[in-house]
Design a protein around this motif. Sequence first.
Motif, PDB file in Angstrom:
ATOM      1  N   MET A   1      62.378  60.126  47.976  1.00 16.50           N
ATOM      2  CA  MET A   1      62.700  59.486  46.551  1.00 16.50           C
ATOM      3  C   MET A   1      62.767  60.762  45.766  1.00 16.50           C
ATOM      4  O   MET A   1      61.706  61.425  45.731  1.00 16.50           O
ATOM      5  CB  MET A   1      61.543  58.411  46.148  1.00 16.50           C
ATOM      6  CG  MET A   1      61.829  58.053  44.761  1.00 16.50           C
ATOM      7  SD  MET A   1      63.132  56.806  44.405  1.00 16.50           S
ATOM      8  CE  MET A   1      62.686  55.368  45.376  1.00 16.50           C
ATOM      9  N   LEU A   2      63.859  60.841  44.730  1.00 18.49           N
ATOM     10  CA  LEU A   2      63.684  61.731  43.738  1.00 18.49           C
ATOM     11  C   LEU A   2      63.944  60.915  42.463  1.00 18.49           C
ATOM     12  O   LEU A   2      64.469  60.026  42.170  1.00 18.49           O
ATOM     13  CB  LEU A   2      65.103  62.570  43.933  1.00 18.49           C
ATOM     14  CG  LEU A   2      65.506  63.049  45.243  1.00 18.49           C
ATOM     15  CD1 LEU A   2      66.898  63.788  45.319  1.00 18.49           C
ATOM     16  CD2 LEU A   2      64.260  63.988  45.658  1.00 18.49           C
ATOM     17  N   LEU A   3      62.895  61.695  41.612  1.00 16.26           N
ATOM     18  CA  LEU A   3      62.708  61.284  40.040  1.00 16.26           C
ATOM     19  C   LEU A   3      63.723  62.207  39.151  1.00 16.26           C
ATOM     20  O   LEU A   3      63.705  63.262  39.269  1.00 16.26           O
ATOM     21  CB  LEU A   3      61.365  61.322  39.637  1.00 16.26           C
ATOM     22  CG  LEU A   3      61.144  60.819  38.039  1.00 16.26           C
ATOM     23  CD1 LEU A   3      60.965  59.357  38.335  1.00 16.26           C
ATOM     24  CD2 LEU A   3      59.844  61.656  37.691  1.00 16.26           C
TER      25      LEU A   3
ATOM     26  N   TYR B   1      70.669  59.782  48.198  1.00 15.56           N
ATOM     27  CA  TYR B   1      69.266  59.876  47.946  1.00 15.56           C
ATOM     28  C   TYR B   1      68.987  58.505  47.118  1.00 15.56           C
ATOM     29  O   TYR B   1      69.527  57.950  46.426  1.00 15.56           O
ATOM     30  CB  TYR B   1      68.893  61.173  47.129  1.00 15.56           C
ATOM     31  CG  TYR B   1      69.202  62.428  47.970  1.00 15.56           C
ATOM     32  CD1 TYR B   1      68.177  62.798  48.586  1.00 15.56           C
ATOM     33  CD2 TYR B   1      70.450  63.123  47.656  1.00 15.56           C
ATOM     34  CE1 TYR B   1      68.411  64.216  48.986  1.00 15.56           C
ATOM     35  CE2 TYR B   1      70.807  64.554  48.326  1.00 15.56           C
ATOM     36  CZ  TYR B   1      69.708  65.036  48.900  1.00 15.56           C
ATOM     37  OH  TYR B   1      69.801  66.163  49.399  1.00 15.56           O
TER      38      TYR B   1
ATOM     39  N   ARG C   1      65.104  57.503  41.409  1.00 16.19           N
ATOM     40  CA  ARG C   1      64.229  56.918  40.386  1.00 16.19           C
ATOM     41  C   ARG C   1      64.536  57.370  38.906  1.00 16.19           C
ATOM     42  O   ARG C   1      64.183  58.608  38.945  1.00 16.19           O
ATOM     43  CB  ARG C   1      62.868  57.002  40.725  1.00 16.19           C
ATOM     44  CG  ARG C   1      62.048  55.865  39.804  1.00 16.19           C
ATOM     45  CD  ARG C   1      60.478  56.112  40.370  1.00 16.19           C
ATOM     46  NE  ARG C   1      60.474  55.367  41.647  1.00 16.19           N
ATOM     47  CZ  ARG C   1      59.291  55.773  42.451  1.00 16.19           C
ATOM     48  NH1 ARG C   1      58.311  56.665  42.098  1.00 16.19           N
ATOM     49  NH2 ARG C   1      59.085  55.198  43.451  1.00 16.19           N
TER      50      ARG C   1
ATOM     51  N   MET D   1      55.929  59.451  39.532  1.00  8.30           N
ATOM     52  CA  MET D   1      56.119  60.182  40.497  1.00  8.30           C
ATOM     53  C   MET D   1      55.605  60.160  41.819  1.00  8.30           C
ATOM     54  O   MET D   1      55.730  60.664  42.827  1.00  8.30           O
ATOM     55  CB  MET D   1      55.750  61.782  40.010  1.00  8.30           C
ATOM     56  CG  MET D   1      56.514  62.419  38.903  1.00  8.30           C
ATOM     57  SD  MET D   1      55.936  64.058  38.400  1.00  8.30           S
ATOM     58  CE  MET D   1      56.810  64.403  37.151  1.00  8.30           C
TER      59      MET D   1
ATOM     60  N   CYS E   1      57.276  60.553  45.185  1.00 12.57           N
ATOM     61  CA  CYS E   1      58.652  61.442  45.142  1.00 12.57           C
ATOM     62  C   CYS E   1      58.453  62.483  46.000  1.00 12.57           C
ATOM     63  O   CYS E   1      57.391  63.379  45.787  1.00 12.57           O
ATOM     64  CB  CYS E   1      58.928  61.361  43.902  1.00 12.57           C
ATOM     65  SG  CYS E   1      59.443  59.979  42.633  1.00 12.57           S
ATOM     66  N   GLU E   2      59.705  62.939  46.539  1.00 13.18           N
ATOM     67  CA  GLU E   2      59.559  64.198  47.137  1.00 13.18           C
ATOM     68  C   GLU E   2      60.285  65.425  46.343  1.00 13.18           C
ATOM     69  O   GLU E   2      59.662  66.449  46.214  1.00 13.18           O
ATOM     70  CB  GLU E   2      60.626  64.173  48.102  1.00 13.18           C
ATOM     71  CG  GLU E   2      60.773  65.656  48.988  1.00 13.18           C
ATOM     72  CD  GLU E   2      61.944  65.541  50.117  1.00 13.18           C
ATOM     73  OE1 GLU E   2      62.121  66.731  50.695  1.00 13.18           O
ATOM     74  OE2 GLU E   2      62.838  64.481  49.959  1.00 13.18           O
TER      75      GLU E   2
ATOM     76  N   VAL F   1      61.516  66.099  41.957  1.00 13.39           N
ATOM     77  CA  VAL F   1      61.505  65.809  40.393  1.00 13.39           C
ATOM     78  C   VAL F   1      62.394  66.811  39.713  1.00 13.39           C
ATOM     79  O   VAL F   1      62.561  67.861  39.870  1.00 13.39           O
ATOM     80  CB  VAL F   1      60.318  65.898  39.736  1.00 13.39           C
ATOM     81  CG1 VAL F   1      60.526  65.804  38.215  1.00 13.39           C
ATOM     82  CG2 VAL F   1      59.315  64.730  40.132  1.00 13.39           C
TER      83      VAL F   1
ATOM     84  N   VAL G   1      54.286  66.138  44.625  1.00 13.75           N
ATOM     85  CA  VAL G   1      55.551  66.421  44.695  1.00 13.75           C
ATOM     86  C   VAL G   1      55.820  67.542  45.536  1.00 13.75           C
ATOM     87  O   VAL G   1      55.583  68.683  44.982  1.00 13.75           O
ATOM     88  CB  VAL G   1      56.414  66.263  43.399  1.00 13.75           C
ATOM     89  CG1 VAL G   1      57.790  66.612  43.356  1.00 13.75           C
ATOM     90  CG2 VAL G   1      56.191  64.743  42.726  1.00 13.75           C
TER      91      VAL G   1
END
Length: 312
Positions: A1-3, A24, A27, A60, A63-64, A66, A100
């Motif tokens: 997950m990428l924010l 991907y 978020r 976050m 998440c991997e 940001v 993260v």
Amino acid sequence: MLLVTGATGFVGSAVVTLLHERGYAVRAVVRDPARADVLPDGVERVAADLADGESLARAMDGCEGVFHLAAAVGAPGPEAHELNVGGTRRVVEAVRRAGVRRLVHTSTSAAIAVPDPDGPGLLVAEDAAGGTALTDPYSATKAEAEAVVLDAVAAGEVDAVVATVVNAYGPSPRGPLSYDQLLVAAARGEVGDIVDTRVGWTLAEDVAAGQLLAFTDGEAGRRYVLCGQVASFPEVLDTYCELAGSPHRVRALPEGSELSPDAPPFADRSVVYGRLGGYRVRDDHARALGVTARGIAEGLEVTARWMAAVSA
């Protein structure tokens, strides 16, 4: 997950769209639900605020990566400092707390534009020591925000890279904002004068692609300047007018000139940079990373076609 913070902005929405198209899970931080209509279906929306570190840490969770793009542009000094510096400091802390893997911090050429040691004007370089010759609140606070990120990397607190953006224009899910506004104004004949100074230009789509490369392949603690081409304001505006089928052309004023107070949005940036002699760019690390941002001829052609489609 990428924010992604600033996910509904001009460049942020382009980043969200690219990440989503590349497969991907994304978020998006959304403060105003009314602006979320630019986000692709399937993108998760989450409420968080740069002023609230707890909300950022919650957003976050899991998440991997940001991508931090949220920033205050054109805000007065205290507000710009609170959002650009304080907000970035809270993002860095939330990244650390949430575990993260990597932060991509979006900066600006205005944050590292310093006197060129090899000639007149300014230099925007990936190996800049930090600081800027520009004194407006946005430039000064973005320089300070960048230092917050790089200091945290040096201290071993986070893994982060800096993606430095020059003048962004072109297609964006958010619509024709940023320097697109100046291009449109020129095509309408609303830009009589512009200062003849050279700066960097890049498509928002290419910024997004460069940010993803910085996330996947970049070196922690390194700055990557995302620039398509350095060109003068008159060259860019006149080229766009020609591609858009407009008969209008601008009148180039020498560096150091002033514009009238009613000049269109972003025309004043030609004044700011013109006082300092414009700038050149060193972006060797970004090019080595694989960044292939398009030059103004191709970029403005893409923009003119897109602008015609969205205004039809």
